[in-house]
Write a protein that holds these residues in place. Structure first.
Motif, PDB file in Angstrom:
ATOM      1  N   ASP A  72       3.409   2.952   2.526  1.00  0.00           N
ATOM      2  CA  ASP A  72       2.213   2.161   2.814  1.00  0.00           C
ATOM      3  C   ASP A  72       1.464   1.905   1.519  1.00  0.00           C
ATOM      4  O   ASP A  72       1.668   2.588   0.507  1.00  0.00           O
ATOM      5  CB  ASP A  72       1.290   2.913   3.790  1.00  0.00           C
ATOM      6  CG  ASP A  72       1.941   3.188   5.128  1.00  0.00           C
ATOM      7  OD1 ASP A  72       2.268   2.219   5.836  1.00  0.00           O
ATOM      8  OD2 ASP A  72       2.132   4.375   5.458  1.00  0.00           O
ATOM      9  N   ARG A  73       0.565   0.940   1.572  1.00  0.00           N
ATOM     10  CA  ARG A  73      -0.337   0.730   0.443  1.00  0.00           C
ATOM     11  C   ARG A  73      -1.216   1.970   0.248  1.00  0.00           C
ATOM     12  O   ARG A  73      -1.437   2.743   1.179  1.00  0.00           O
ATOM     13  CB  ARG A  73      -1.236  -0.481   0.674  1.00  0.00           C
ATOM     14  CG  ARG A  73      -0.503  -1.808   0.762  1.00  0.00           C
ATOM     15  CD  ARG A  73      -1.497  -2.915   1.069  1.00  0.00           C
ATOM     16  NE  ARG A  73      -0.867  -4.199   1.222  1.00  0.00           N
ATOM     17  CZ  ARG A  73      -0.364  -4.657   2.365  1.00  0.00           C
ATOM     18  NH1 ARG A  73      -0.458  -3.903   3.472  1.00  0.00           N
ATOM     19  NH2 ARG A  73       0.193  -5.847   2.422  1.00  0.00           N
ATOM     20  N   LEU A  74      -1.745   2.096  -0.955  1.00  0.00           N
ATOM     21  CA  LEU A  74      -2.672   3.173  -1.287  1.00  0.00           C
ATOM     22  C   LEU A  74      -3.970   2.556  -1.780  1.00  0.00           C
ATOM     23  O   LEU A  74      -3.952   1.670  -2.646  1.00  0.00           O
ATOM     24  CB  LEU A  74      -2.079   4.069  -2.385  1.00  0.00           C
ATOM     25  CG  LEU A  74      -3.000   5.164  -2.927  1.00  0.00           C
ATOM     26  CD1 LEU A  74      -3.137   6.292  -1.917  1.00  0.00           C
ATOM     27  CD2 LEU A  74      -2.482   5.690  -4.265  1.00  0.00           C
ATOM     28  N   ALA A  98       0.385  -1.485  -3.867  1.00  0.00           N
ATOM     29  CA  ALA A  98       1.454  -1.774  -2.914  1.00  0.00           C
ATOM     30  C   ALA A  98       2.329  -0.550  -2.687  1.00  0.00           C
ATOM     31  O   ALA A  98       2.410   0.355  -3.533  1.00  0.00           O
ATOM     32  CB  ALA A  98       2.299  -2.940  -3.421  1.00  0.00           C
ATOM     33  N   ALA A  99       3.002  -0.525  -1.544  1.00  0.00           N
ATOM     34  CA  ALA A  99       3.890   0.584  -1.208  1.00  0.00           C
ATOM     35  C   ALA A  99       5.032   0.686  -2.212  1.00  0.00           C
ATOM     36  O   ALA A  99       5.559  -0.330  -2.675  1.00  0.00           O
ATOM     37  CB  ALA A  99       4.453   0.386   0.202  1.00  0.00           C
ATOM     38  N   GLU A 100       5.376   1.924  -2.545  1.00  0.00           N
ATOM     39  CA  GLU A 100       6.519   2.237  -3.399  1.00  0.00           C
ATOM     40  C   GLU A 100       6.512   1.430  -4.694  1.00  0.00           C
ATOM     41  O   GLU A 100       7.515   0.843  -5.101  1.00  0.00           O
ATOM     42  CB  GLU A 100       7.820   2.006  -2.622  1.00  0.00           C
ATOM     43  CG  GLU A 100       7.924   2.893  -1.378  1.00  0.00           C
ATOM     44  CD  GLU A 100       9.198   2.671  -0.593  1.00  0.00           C
ATOM     45  OE1 GLU A 100       9.564   1.495  -0.382  1.00  0.00           O
ATOM     46  OE2 GLU A 100       9.838   3.669  -0.203  1.00  0.00           O
ATOM     47  N   GLU A 276      -3.466  -5.182  -5.525  1.00  0.00           N
ATOM     48  CA  GLU A 276      -3.452  -6.344  -4.642  1.00  0.00           C
ATOM     49  C   GLU A 276      -4.878  -6.838  -4.397  1.00  0.00           C
ATOM     50  O   GLU A 276      -5.844  -6.081  -4.469  1.00  0.00           O
ATOM     51  CB  GLU A 276      -2.801  -5.982  -3.305  1.00  0.00           C
ATOM     52  CG  GLU A 276      -1.316  -5.672  -3.401  1.00  0.00           C
ATOM     53  CD  GLU A 276      -0.679  -5.526  -2.026  1.00  0.00           C
ATOM     54  OE1 GLU A 276      -1.366  -5.746  -1.009  1.00  0.00           O
ATOM     55  OE2 GLU A 276       0.519  -5.197  -1.978  1.00  0.00           O
ATOM     56  N   GLY A 277      -4.991  -8.131  -4.051  1.00  0.00           N
ATOM     57  CA  GLY A 277      -6.281  -8.694  -3.697  1.00  0.00           C
ATOM     58  C   GLY A 277      -7.058  -9.209  -4.893  1.00  0.00           C
ATOM     59  O   GLY A 277      -6.575  -9.245  -6.031  1.00  0.00           O
ATOM     60  N   LEU A 278      -8.297  -9.601  -4.641  1.00  0.00           N
ATOM     61  CA  LEU A 278      -9.203 -10.113  -5.660  1.00  0.00           C
ATOM     62  C   LEU A 278     -10.359  -9.141  -5.873  1.00  0.00           C
ATOM     63  O   LEU A 278     -10.866  -8.543  -4.917  1.00  0.00           O
ATOM     64  CB  LEU A 278      -9.766 -11.480  -5.255  1.00  0.00           C
ATOM     65  CG  LEU A 278      -8.796 -12.653  -5.240  1.00  0.00           C
ATOM     66  CD1 LEU A 278      -9.504 -13.912  -4.707  1.00  0.00           C
ATOM     67  CD2 LEU A 278      -8.227 -12.917  -6.632  1.00  0.00           C
TER      68      LEU A 278
END
Length: 380
Positions: A72-74, A98-100, A276-278
């Motif tokens: 899963d994401r962290l 992101a995961a892994e 991830e994301g802004l």
């Protein structure tokens, strides 16, 4: 420039009855609890599957490496303390990993007096105290605007920690912020037990009397409940210090309704997040704020009043010119230790390993870094 959350987001936020302890007043924020994006948090249940380490064996003060082995994401949040390795750090911004995957995250040191391994990996700690989070948020905004990186002035962070340590009457052999929390545990524990919030809360606005300390808002109840114990301590440390410090003047008083309206109607600057994301940023005369946005949804938002004296203090990064590392490390306080002064001449060079400026001491058979002991001629 972007707006944040949309009108539905802000109209969905409600306030519950305040929870108070003496002059500390906490207003719970209620709203929808979302399940996207799916992510885990860094805690006792995930620490074995998340490797947060120095970027190299020698380390680098403003960077850490995160290897997320989860499927899963962290989520790591702005101001979160990481303890261990060569020195304790705090996150400079929210990061959704992101995961892994493996990423390098931007951090600041909150333990100036140590540069040696206590552990191979970092573990979860406390939270940067709220007044310093406010200063750091504005500094990161300026760094993003100039360099597209979430840097802060490390000397300013150390000064904030020193000042809080003095105001709390605390001491630490390594100038560690974590020791301040440890020495005020009895008082902070009472705050944790007294300030119980409704389970449907997704955030808080925290006041000392009528003066706003700050606001934290999350995308779901489980994330807020995970972080509330360290967030209440973050705000509580400033509250405890306020009993000892003279009353400040010029502090901007921001009613909650006015703050919501300003955050909802403002044009935020958007930057690429380290994950991830802004990473959204807002800086005005009355408020400084940041938010992590994922597919138009707010994951975490923090906002603080921005009095003129705070703006002046954190504008120091503007004096860095065009070199972010220079702004990061070039401080008059960075002087050689007495040992370094006895052993040799201080060289006007930057250590390639830890970034410390004016850190090399001339000493046969070759120079070494006064901060991390790196020896360029041997590679050690």
């Amino acid at each position: 420039m972007v707006s944040i959350g949309g009108s539905d987001f802000w109209t969905s936020i409600e306030t519950a009855d305040p929870v108070e302890f003496r002059s500390l007043r906490v207003i719970p924020l209620l709203g929808p609890s979302h399940q996207q994006p799916e992510y885990r948090l860094f805690g006792t249940d995930t620490v074995e599957a998340v490797d947060i380490t120095e970027v190299t064996e020698g380390g680098s003060i403003p960077d850490l490496r995160v290897k997320n082995k989860l499927k899963d994401r962290l989520l790591l949040i702005d101001g979160q303390e990481l303890i261990g390795a060569k020195q304790n750090r705090i996150l400079n911004t929210d990061v959704l990993i992101a995961a892994e995957t493996e990423v390098v995250i931007p951090v600041s040191c909150v333990e100036r007096g140590r540069w040696s391994y206590h552990s191979a990996k970092f573990s979860p700690g406390k939270m940067y105290f709220s007044s310093a989070r406010a200063a750091k948020a504005r500094a990161v905004h300026q760094s993003y605007s100039k360099f597209r990186k979430a840097l802060v002035d490390q000397g300013e962070v150390w000064s904030e920690v020193d000042a809080m340590m003095a105001r709390q009457g605390a001491s630490s052999g390594t100038d560690a912020l974590h020791d301040v929390y440890r020495q005020r545990e009895e008082d902070l524990g009472e705050l944790r037990s007294r300030l119980k919030l409704p389970p449907e809360a997704i955030g808080v606005a925290v006041y000392i009397g009528d003066r706003l300390l700050g606001l934290d808002l999350f995308d779901r109840t489980s994330t807020f409940s995970h972080y509330w114990p360290v967030l209440v301590e973050s705000y509580g440390l400033d509250w405890l210090a306020s009993d000892r410090a003279p009353k400040e003047t010029g502090t901007a008083e921001v009613p909650l309704e006015t703050l919501f309206e300003e955050l909802a109607t403002a044009d935020w600057e958007a930057f690429d997040s380290p994950g991830e994301g802004l990473d959204l940023r807002l800086a005005r005369d009355t408020v400084t704020a940041s938010a992590l946005l994922w597919e138009d949804g707010v994951v975490h938002l923090q906002a603080f009043p921005a009095p003129e004296k705070l703006i002046a203090a954190v504008d120091a990064i503007d004096r860095a010119g065009d070199d972010p590392i220079r702004g990061h490390f070039e401080q008059e306080r960075h002087v050689p230790s007495p040992v370094a002064q006895r052993e040799g001449e201080l060289l006007n060079e930057r250590c390639p390993r830890c970034g410390f400026l004016y850190g090399f001491v001339r000493s046969p058979p070759g120079p070494y870094c006064n901060h991390c002991s790196h020896e360029p001629h041997t590679g050690r």
